[in-house]
Enzyme design. Structure first.
Site, PDB file in Angstrom:
ATOM      1  N   LYS A 160      50.913  28.507  26.304  1.00 15.99           N
ATOM      2  CA  LYS A 160      52.343  28.858  26.273  1.00 15.99           C
ATOM      3  C   LYS A 160      52.715  29.855  25.174  1.00 15.99           C
ATOM      4  O   LYS A 160      53.590  30.687  25.367  1.00 15.99           O
ATOM      5  CB  LYS A 160      53.194  27.590  26.130  1.00 15.99           C
ATOM      6  CG  LYS A 160      53.333  26.780  27.409  1.00 15.99           C
ATOM      7  CD  LYS A 160      54.180  25.540  27.143  1.00 15.99           C
ATOM      8  CE  LYS A 160      54.940  25.127  28.378  1.00 15.99           C
ATOM      9  NZ  LYS A 160      55.810  23.973  28.156  1.00 15.99           N
ATOM     10  N   ASP A 175      62.278  25.620  30.230  1.00 17.80           N
ATOM     11  CA  ASP A 175      62.305  24.209  29.801  1.00 17.80           C
ATOM     12  C   ASP A 175      63.672  23.790  29.260  1.00 17.80           C
ATOM     13  O   ASP A 175      64.161  22.705  29.573  1.00 17.80           O
ATOM     14  CB  ASP A 175      61.246  23.954  28.713  1.00 17.80           C
ATOM     15  CG  ASP A 175      59.843  23.851  29.271  1.00 17.80           C
ATOM     16  OD1 ASP A 175      59.700  23.569  30.477  1.00 17.80           O
ATOM     17  OD2 ASP A 175      58.882  24.044  28.500  1.00 17.80           O
TER      18      ASP A 175
HETATM   19  P1  NDP Z   1      54.013  21.152  20.794  1.00 17.31           P
HETATM   20  O1  NDP Z   1      52.580  20.944  20.464  1.00 17.31           O
HETATM   21  O2  NDP Z   1      54.550  22.514  20.880  1.00 17.31           O
HETATM   22  O3  NDP Z   1      54.907  20.362  19.689  1.00 17.31           O
HETATM   23  C1  NDP Z   1      54.692  19.009  19.433  1.00 17.31           C
HETATM   24  C2  NDP Z   1      55.529  18.545  18.251  1.00 17.31           C
HETATM   25  O4  NDP Z   1      55.210  17.176  18.052  1.00 17.31           O
HETATM   26  C3  NDP Z   1      55.231  19.276  16.953  1.00 17.31           C
HETATM   27  O5  NDP Z   1      56.382  19.333  16.147  1.00 17.31           O
HETATM   28  C4  NDP Z   1      54.192  18.365  16.328  1.00 17.31           C
HETATM   29  O6  NDP Z   1      54.166  18.344  14.918  1.00 17.31           O
HETATM   30  C5  NDP Z   1      54.676  17.006  16.760  1.00 17.31           C
HETATM   31  N1  NDP Z   1      53.570  16.048  16.795  1.00 17.31           N
HETATM   32  C6  NDP Z   1      52.396  16.177  17.470  1.00 17.31           C
HETATM   33  N2  NDP Z   1      51.635  15.101  17.260  1.00 17.31           N
HETATM   34  C7  NDP Z   1      52.338  14.296  16.426  1.00 17.31           C
HETATM   35  C8  NDP Z   1      52.066  13.038  15.807  1.00 17.31           C
HETATM   36  N3  NDP Z   1      50.908  12.397  16.014  1.00 17.31           N
HETATM   37  N4  NDP Z   1      53.005  12.507  14.987  1.00 17.31           N
HETATM   38  C9  NDP Z   1      54.171  13.140  14.755  1.00 17.31           C
HETATM   39  N5  NDP Z   1      54.486  14.342  15.310  1.00 17.31           N
HETATM   40  C10 NDP Z   1      53.576  14.893  16.123  1.00 17.31           C
HETATM   41  O7  NDP Z   1      54.240  20.338  22.150  1.00 17.31           O
HETATM   42  P2  NDP Z   1      55.444  20.473  23.185  1.00 17.31           P
HETATM   43  O8  NDP Z   1      56.697  20.622  22.422  1.00 17.31           O
HETATM   44  O9  NDP Z   1      55.097  21.463  24.215  1.00 17.31           O
HETATM   45  O10 NDP Z   1      55.386  19.046  23.921  1.00 17.31           O
HETATM   46  C11 NDP Z   1      55.877  17.863  23.316  1.00 17.31           C
HETATM   47  C12 NDP Z   1      56.072  16.781  24.373  1.00 17.31           C
HETATM   48  O11 NDP Z   1      57.023  17.214  25.336  1.00 17.31           O
HETATM   49  C13 NDP Z   1      54.806  16.450  25.172  1.00 17.31           C
HETATM   50  O12 NDP Z   1      54.793  15.082  25.438  1.00 17.31           O
HETATM   51  C14 NDP Z   1      54.968  17.229  26.458  1.00 17.31           C
HETATM   52  O13 NDP Z   1      54.266  16.642  27.536  1.00 17.31           O
HETATM   53  C15 NDP Z   1      56.476  17.107  26.650  1.00 17.31           C
HETATM   54  N6  NDP Z   1      57.012  18.182  27.478  1.00 17.31           N
HETATM   55  C16 NDP Z   1      57.671  17.825  28.621  1.00 17.31           C
HETATM   56  C17 NDP Z   1      58.197  18.781  29.450  1.00 17.31           C
HETATM   57  C18 NDP Z   1      58.906  18.346  30.686  1.00 17.31           C
HETATM   58  O14 NDP Z   1      59.193  19.187  31.550  1.00 17.31           O
HETATM   59  N7  NDP Z   1      59.239  17.092  30.816  1.00 17.31           N
HETATM   60  C19 NDP Z   1      58.084  20.213  29.157  1.00 17.31           C
HETATM   61  C20 NDP Z   1      57.378  20.501  27.906  1.00 17.31           C
HETATM   62  C21 NDP Z   1      56.866  19.493  27.121  1.00 17.31           C
HETATM   63  P3  NDP Z   1      53.920  19.628  13.993  1.00 17.31           P
HETATM   64  O15 NDP Z   1      55.308  20.144  13.746  1.00 17.31           O
HETATM   65  O16 NDP Z   1      53.245  19.085  12.805  1.00 17.31           O
HETATM   66  O17 NDP Z   1      53.074  20.584  14.786  1.00 17.31           O
END
Ligand code: NDP
Length: 296
Positions: A86, A122
Site C-alpha cells: 500500500k 478506506d
Molecule cells: P498499519 O501497519 O499501517 O498500522 C498498524 C498500526 O497498529 C500502527 O500504528 C502500529 O504501530 C500499530 N500496531 C501494530 N502492531 C501493534 C501492537 N502489537 N501493539 C500496538 N500497536 C500495534 O496497518 P493498517 O492500518 O493497514 O491496518 C490496521 C488494521 O486495520 C488491521 O487489522 C487491518 O486488517 C485493518 N484494516 C481493515 C480494513 C477494512 O476494510 N476493514 C482496511 C484496512 C485495514 P506503529 O505506529 O508502532 O507502527
C-alpha cells in the site's frame, strides 16, 4: 450488540463469461489467497452485466515494480492494493489523489490509458459504513488507537466533523506526526498516551491489527468502557475486543462494513457505475463463511 452481516446467501448459477473485450481488474498482495475482494467484485460486475472480471495477483515485494508496469502493459482497468504494497506502490504511480497523499497509502489504482492514479477509498468507506448505521461523527469526541494507514484514512475524515480527535499509537513519534498532519486539516486533534479515561469518548476505533491473533492483548482496557459507547474495530474477524465490548452493551462495529464500502467505491472508480451493495454484501458473507483469512 455485535455487528455481523445477515441475509440469504445467493448462489448465482450463471458462469462468468470472459471474451475478447473483458476488462481485467484485481488485487495485488502478498499473501493474497485469503482475499475476499474477488467474490464481492465479481458478483457486482455480474449483476450489472458489466464485462469486467476481478482476479487475485500474488505479487512478491521484489516484483512490485514489474507488477505495476504490467498494469500498463496488459491494459488492466485497475487494481486494488493490499498488504504489504500500500505504501511502496506510491512512487511507482503517475498521480495521487489528495486523500491518498495525506494517508500515504494506496488501496486502489485506476489505469487511464497507461496513466496510473492512486486512490485510497478506506476512509470514505469507513464513513459510509458509519452513516449506514445512522452514526454521525459530528461534534463527537473520538479516540483512534493506531497511527498506520487505516488510522490515517479514517482520521482524515473524522477530524473534519468531530469535536475532538485523540490519537494513541505504539510509536509515539509516529502518532505525534499523525496529529500534526491532522491539525493541518482542522485544529482539533491531540496525541494521548493515558487511556484510563475511556468514558469521555463517544467513539473508539481500533486501527491496529491487535486481536487478529488469539494471543494478542486487548488494545484497550475494556473495563473502562461504558454502555452505549461506539466501539469500531477495523478487523472484520471477530476479536476479543468486539466480544468484550458487546458484553458491556457498547455499540460494536467490525471492519466488514468498511471492507464493503471501500470496495464499492473502488468499483465506481473503475467502472463509473454504482454497484449493488447488497449483492456485494451477500457475496462477502458467503466468502467469509468459507475458511478465509484477514486481508482485504
Ligand atoms: P498499519 O501497519 O499501517 O498500522 C498498524 C498500526 O497498529 C500502527 O500504528 C502500529 O504501530 C500499530 N500496531 C501494530 N502492531 C501493534 C501492537 N502489537 N501493539 C500496538 N500497536 C500495534 O496497518 P493498517 O492500518 O493497514 O491496518 C490496521 C488494521 O486495520 C488491521 O487489522 C487491518 O486488517 C485493518 N484494516 C481493515 C480494513 C477494512 O476494510 N476493514 C482496511 C484496512 C485495514 P506503529 O505506529 O508502532 O507502527
Amino acid at each position: 450488540m455485535n455487528e455481523r452481516f445477515s441475509g440469504t446467501i445467493v448462489h448465482n448459477e450463471e458462469r462468468m463469461k470472459i471474451n475478447g473485450k473483458t476488462k481485467i481488474t484485481g488485487i495485488f498482495g502478498y499473501p493474497i489467497e485469503h482475499t475476499l475482494s474477488p467474490a464481492m467484485h465479481n458478483a457486482a460486475f455480474q449483476v450489472l452485466g458489466l464485462d469486467y472480471c476481478y482476479v487475485p495477483f500474488l505479487v512478491h515485494p521484489d516484483f512490485l515494480g514489474q507488477a505495476v508496469q504490467s498494469v500498463r502493459a496488459l491494459n488492466l482497468a485497475g487494481v486494488n492494493v493490499t498488504v504489504p504494497h500500500k505504501e511502496k506502490i506510491i512512487p511507482l504511480l503517475d498521480h495521487m489523489n489528495e486523500e491518498a497523499l495525506f494517508i500515504g497509502a494506496v488501496n486502489t489504482v485506476v489505469n487511464n490509458e497507461g496513466r496510473l492514479t492512486g486512490y485510497n477509498t478506506d476512509g470514505r468507506g469507513f464513513m459510509e459504513s458509519l452513516a449506514e448505521k445512522g452514526i454521525s461523527s459530528e461534534g463527537k469526541d473520538i479516540l483512534i488507537i493506531g497511527a498506520g494507514g487505516s488510522a490515517r484514512a479514517v482520521g482524515y475524515y473524522l477530524c473534519q466533523k468531530a469535536n475532538s480527535l485523540f490519537i494513541q499509537g505504539r510509536t509515539r513519534e509516529k502518532a505525534k506526526r499523525f496529529v500534526q498532519d491532522l491539525c493541518r486539516i482542522k485544529n482539533n486533534s491531540y496525541h494521548i498516551e493515558d487511556l484510563s479515561d475511556l468514558g469521555r469518548f463517544q467513539i473508539i476505533i481500533n486501527a491496529t491489527p491487535l486481536g487478529l491473533r488469539e494471543e494478542d492483548p486487548l488494545p484497550i482496557n475494556t473495563g473502562a468502557l461504558r454502555e452505549g459507547q461506539i466501539v469500531y474495530d477495523l478487523s472484520y474477524k471477530e476479536t476479543m475486543l468486539q466480544k468484550e465490548a458487546s458484553k458491556l452493551q457498547c455499540i460494536v462495529l467490525n471492519g466488514l462494513g468498511m471492507l464493503l464500502w471501500q470496495g464499492a467505491l473502488a468499483f465506481e472508480l473503475w467502472t463509473g457505475r454504482k454497484p449493488d451493495r447488497e449483492i456485494m454484501r451477500r457475496a462477502l458473507n458467503e466468502a467469509l463463511s468459507e475458511p478465509q483469512g484477514i486481508f482485504t
